[in-house]
Design a protein around this motif. Sequence first.
Motif, PDB file in Angstrom:
ATOM      1  N   PHE A 218     -58.827  23.986  -0.079  1.00 17.51           N
ATOM      2  CA  PHE A 218     -58.376  22.820   0.676  1.00 17.51           C
ATOM      3  C   PHE A 218     -58.776  21.523  -0.026  1.00 17.51           C
ATOM      4  CE2 PHE A 218     -58.656  25.844   4.360  1.00 17.51           C
ATOM      5  CZ  PHE A 218     -57.310  25.813   4.681  1.00 17.51           C
ATOM      6  N   LEU A 219     -57.856  20.593  -0.101  1.00 16.59           N
ATOM      7  CA  LEU A 219     -58.112  19.299  -0.723  1.00 16.59           C
ATOM      8  C   LEU A 219     -59.288  18.554  -0.073  1.00 16.59           C
ATOM      9  CD1 LEU A 219     -57.071  17.363  -2.900  1.00 16.59           C
ATOM     10  CD2 LEU A 219     -55.430  16.477  -1.238  1.00 16.59           C
ATOM     11  N   PRO A 220     -59.375  18.485   1.273  1.00 17.04           N
ATOM     12  CA  PRO A 220     -60.518  17.782   1.871  1.00 17.04           C
ATOM     13  C   PRO A 220     -61.866  18.408   1.527  1.00 17.04           C
ATOM     14  CG  PRO A 220     -58.774  18.089   3.485  1.00 17.04           C
ATOM     15  CD  PRO A 220     -58.404  18.921   2.299  1.00 17.04           C
ATOM     16  N   PHE A 221     -61.911  19.730   1.314  1.00 15.24           N
ATOM     17  CA  PHE A 221     -63.172  20.363   0.950  1.00 15.24           C
ATOM     18  C   PHE A 221     -63.650  19.866  -0.412  1.00 15.24           C
ATOM     19  CE2 PHE A 221     -62.487  24.450   3.674  1.00 15.24           C
ATOM     20  CZ  PHE A 221     -62.510  23.657   4.809  1.00 15.24           C
ATOM     21  N   VAL A 222     -62.728  19.670  -1.343  1.00 14.99           N
ATOM     22  CA  VAL A 222     -63.091  19.168  -2.669  1.00 14.99           C
ATOM     23  C   VAL A 222     -63.566  17.722  -2.559  1.00 14.99           C
ATOM     24  CG1 VAL A 222     -62.290  18.763  -5.019  1.00 14.99           C
ATOM     25  CG2 VAL A 222     -61.438  20.738  -3.737  1.00 14.99           C
ATOM     26  N   VAL A 223     -62.867  16.911  -1.771  1.00 17.29           N
ATOM     27  CA  VAL A 223     -63.289  15.523  -1.556  1.00 17.29           C
ATOM     28  C   VAL A 223     -64.694  15.492  -0.975  1.00 17.29           C
ATOM     29  CG1 VAL A 223     -62.842  13.403  -0.265  1.00 17.29           C
ATOM     30  CG2 VAL A 223     -60.935  14.659  -1.286  1.00 17.29           C
ATOM     31  N   ASP A 224     -64.944  16.324   0.035  1.00 18.95           N
ATOM     32  CA  ASP A 224     -66.256  16.348   0.680  1.00 18.95           C
ATOM     33  C   ASP A 224     -67.343  16.766  -0.313  1.00 18.95           C
ATOM     34  OD1 ASP A 224     -67.795  16.092   3.172  1.00 18.95           O
ATOM     35  OD2 ASP A 224     -68.129  18.238   2.963  1.00 18.95           O
ATOM     36  N   SER A 225     -67.046  17.734  -1.165  1.00 19.05           N
ATOM     37  CA  SER A 225     -68.014  18.180  -2.164  1.00 19.05           C
ATOM     38  C   SER A 225     -68.339  17.055  -3.152  1.00 19.05           C
ATOM     39  CB  SER A 225     -67.466  19.395  -2.909  1.00 19.05           C
ATOM     40  OG  SER A 225     -68.338  19.800  -3.937  1.00 19.05           O
ATOM     41  N   LEU A 226     -67.334  16.322  -3.598  1.00 22.37           N
ATOM     42  CA  LEU A 226     -67.559  15.209  -4.517  1.00 22.37           C
ATOM     43  C   LEU A 226     -68.348  14.095  -3.846  1.00 22.37           C
ATOM     44  CD1 LEU A 226     -64.015  15.099  -6.162  1.00 22.37           C
ATOM     45  CD2 LEU A 226     -66.148  15.791  -7.289  1.00 22.37           C
ATOM     46  N   LEU A 227     -68.098  13.879  -2.551  1.00 17.42           N
ATOM     47  CA  LEU A 227     -68.881  12.891  -1.799  1.00 17.42           C
ATOM     48  C   LEU A 227     -70.351  13.277  -1.778  1.00 17.42           C
ATOM     49  CD1 LEU A 227     -66.807  11.993   1.413  1.00 17.42           C
ATOM     50  CD2 LEU A 227     -67.544  10.433  -0.375  1.00 17.42           C
ATOM     51  N   ARG A 228     -70.625  14.530  -1.446  1.00 15.11           N
ATOM     52  CA  ARG A 228     -72.016  14.988  -1.342  1.00 15.11           C
ATOM     53  C   ARG A 228     -72.734  14.953  -2.689  1.00 15.11           C
ATOM     54  NH1 ARG A 228     -71.734  19.939  -0.463  1.00 15.11           N
ATOM     55  NH2 ARG A 228     -69.587  20.354   0.165  1.00 15.11           N
ATOM     56  N   ASP A 229     -71.983  15.137  -3.764  1.00 20.18           N
ATOM     57  CA  ASP A 229     -72.579  15.101  -5.103  1.00 20.18           C
ATOM     58  C   ASP A 229     -72.679  13.687  -5.663  1.00 20.18           C
ATOM     59  OD1 ASP A 229     -72.759  17.831  -5.010  1.00 20.18           O
ATOM     60  OD2 ASP A 229     -70.998  18.209  -6.264  1.00 20.18           O
ATOM     61  N   GLY A 230     -72.214  12.701  -4.902  1.00 20.35           N
ATOM     62  CA  GLY A 230     -72.265  11.318  -5.363  1.00 20.35           C
ATOM     63  C   GLY A 230     -71.277  11.004  -6.469  1.00 20.35           C
ATOM     64  N   ARG A 231     -70.217  11.809  -6.590  1.00 23.41           N
ATOM     65  CA  ARG A 231     -69.233  11.623  -7.657  1.00 23.41           C
ATOM     66  C   ARG A 231     -67.985  10.900  -7.162  1.00 23.41           C
ATOM     67  NH1 ARG A 231     -68.020  17.151 -10.432  1.00 23.41           N
ATOM     68  NH2 ARG A 231     -67.199  15.757 -12.072  1.00 23.41           N
ATOM     69  N   ALA A 232     -67.970  10.551  -5.883  1.00 19.67           N
ATOM     70  CA  ALA A 232     -66.805   9.858  -5.333  1.00 19.67           C
ATOM     71  C   ALA A 232     -67.236   9.009  -4.149  1.00 19.67           C
ATOM     72  CB  ALA A 232     -65.733  10.859  -4.899  1.00 19.67           C
ATOM     73  N   ARG A 233     -66.470   7.991  -3.892  1.00 19.67           N
ATOM     74  CA  ARG A 233     -66.589   7.211  -2.664  1.00 19.67           C
ATOM     75  C   ARG A 233     -65.174   7.040  -2.130  1.00 19.67           C
ATOM     76  NH1 ARG A 233     -67.212   4.303  -6.992  1.00 19.67           N
ATOM     77  NH2 ARG A 233     -65.839   2.511  -7.361  1.00 19.67           N
ATOM     78  N   VAL A 234     -65.038   7.119  -0.826  1.00 18.99           N
ATOM     79  CA  VAL A 234     -63.715   7.099  -0.215  1.00 18.99           C
ATOM     80  C   VAL A 234     -63.621   5.913   0.730  1.00 18.99           C
ATOM     81  CG1 VAL A 234     -62.015   8.361   1.142  1.00 18.99           C
ATOM     82  CG2 VAL A 234     -63.582   9.619  -0.351  1.00 18.99           C
ATOM     83  N   SER A 235     -62.788   4.946   0.387  1.00 25.02           N
ATOM     84  CA  SER A 235     -62.529   3.820   1.275  1.00 25.02           C
ATOM     85  C   SER A 235     -61.541   4.277   2.352  1.00 25.02           C
ATOM     86  CB  SER A 235     -61.926   2.650   0.488  1.00 25.02           C
ATOM     87  OG  SER A 235     -62.787   2.244  -0.554  1.00 25.02           O
ATOM     88  N   VAL A 236     -61.883   4.038   3.602  1.00 22.40           N
ATOM     89  CA  VAL A 236     -61.022   4.427   4.710  1.00 22.40           C
ATOM     90  C   VAL A 236     -60.231   3.219   5.190  1.00 22.40           C
ATOM     91  CG1 VAL A 236     -60.904   5.397   7.030  1.00 22.40           C
ATOM     92  CG2 VAL A 236     -62.615   6.251   5.399  1.00 22.40           C
ATOM     93  N   SER A 237     -58.922   3.333   5.167  1.00 18.00           N
ATOM     94  CA  SER A 237     -58.043   2.261   5.634  1.00 18.00           C
ATOM     95  C   SER A 237     -57.415   2.691   6.952  1.00 18.00           C
ATOM     96  CB  SER A 237     -56.941   1.982   4.606  1.00 18.00           C
ATOM     97  OG  SER A 237     -57.480   1.584   3.372  1.00 18.00           O
ATOM     98  N   PRO A 238     -57.924   2.202   8.088  1.00 16.90           N
ATOM     99  CA  PRO A 238     -57.358   2.619   9.374  1.00 16.90           C
ATOM    100  C   PRO A 238     -55.956   2.050   9.579  1.00 16.90           C
ATOM    101  CG  PRO A 238     -59.550   1.644   9.624  1.00 16.90           C
ATOM    102  CD  PRO A 238     -59.075   1.312   8.246  1.00 16.90           C
ATOM    103  N   THR A 239     -55.110   2.844  10.203  1.00 14.84           N
ATOM    104  CA  THR A 239     -53.773   2.371  10.558  1.00 14.84           C
ATOM    105  C   THR A 239     -53.538   2.592  12.041  1.00 14.84           C
ATOM    106  OG1 THR A 239     -51.394   2.668  10.191  1.00 14.84           O
ATOM    107  CG2 THR A 239     -52.774   4.616   9.909  1.00 14.84           C
ATOM    108  N   PRO A 240     -52.876   1.662  12.708  1.00  8.96           N
ATOM    109  CA  PRO A 240     -52.532   1.855  14.120  1.00  8.96           C
ATOM    110  C   PRO A 240     -51.273   2.694  14.299  1.00  8.96           C
ATOM    111  CG  PRO A 240     -51.791  -0.302  13.411  1.00  8.96           C
ATOM    112  CD  PRO A 240     -52.510   0.304  12.232  1.00  8.96           C
ATOM    113  N   ASP A 241     -50.624   3.071  13.190  1.00  8.62           N
ATOM    114  CA  ASP A 241     -49.369   3.824  13.279  1.00  8.62           C
ATOM    115  C   ASP A 241     -49.569   5.164  13.972  1.00  8.62           C
ATOM    116  OD1 ASP A 241     -47.836   1.911  12.053  1.00  8.62           O
ATOM    117  OD2 ASP A 241     -47.988   2.781  10.055  1.00  8.62           O
TER     118      ASP A 241
END
Length: 281
Positions: A218-241
């Motif tokens: 799963f793509l989110p699992f890879v993102v989460d793993s990179l977050l925990r390893d300090g290899r990524a940061r994810v900016s969250v852009s909220p949308t009201p859509d």
Amino acid sequence: PDGEFILAYPLLDARRAGFERAILVIKKENEDDFRRLLCHRVAMPLEFAYQDLLDVPEGIAVPETRKKPWGTGHAVLSARRLIDAPFCVINADDYYGVLAFRLAYEHLTQIRDDGDFSMVGYRLKNTLSETGFVARGVCSVSENGLLTDIHERTHIISTVDGPMMSEDLQTYTRLDPDTIVSMNMWGFPRAMVDRLGEAFPPFLRRALADNPEKAEFFLPFVVDSLLRDGRARVSVSPTPDKWYGVTYREDRPLVVNAIGQMIAEQVYPRPLWSGKQQKGL
């Protein structure tokens, strides 16, 4: 109203936001259907990548009993030879809204480094099905708008008391309707393809040992793993859509009515791809 796929609307929104082309990850045997039923209706350059169960690193044998695709991370990896720039990922059967693509494009044009990711976040209340349960990636977001973690919740229902989730189908926990959730709309630098390539072999070794027939990359699992390893940061852009999708057959008329209302409000033209939209204006 004219027999469009849901995908035609996100493609138009992407084009109007500034995206130049789209890569569709499909089964090879479905290409003729896509070309016949979609391509002539979309005035945007389309390319095809093929998700193949046997597209695995050399030396790894796929068991004959495995029939299920390897998941969303592998789907993106399947397009590795075509991705040559920062890119946005969406599900082809989801409607994301006009603003979501503007937010995604704005981030992708300002990427600072190989660990600079983004996610368009939706309010949980805007992503529920009226006809059954849904699975959502429930997100924790810091005060400065960065994703801190994401947990996949596989059974969330809409009730008169608000959204409720269950882990065991016996007990339910109320969720804040304004909780930010992921609808799998991500913005990545080109380097994310390399990160997926690094993560896929160890996933396969575990999957073939523990759950060879059903495990998914799963793509989110890879993102989460990179977050925990300090290899990524994810900016969250909220949308009201509001999100729309056909999770269940009964959802179809709801989506048809919603699209019809947006056409009446001139959010979308009819026919969908008029001359100005074809030029991305």
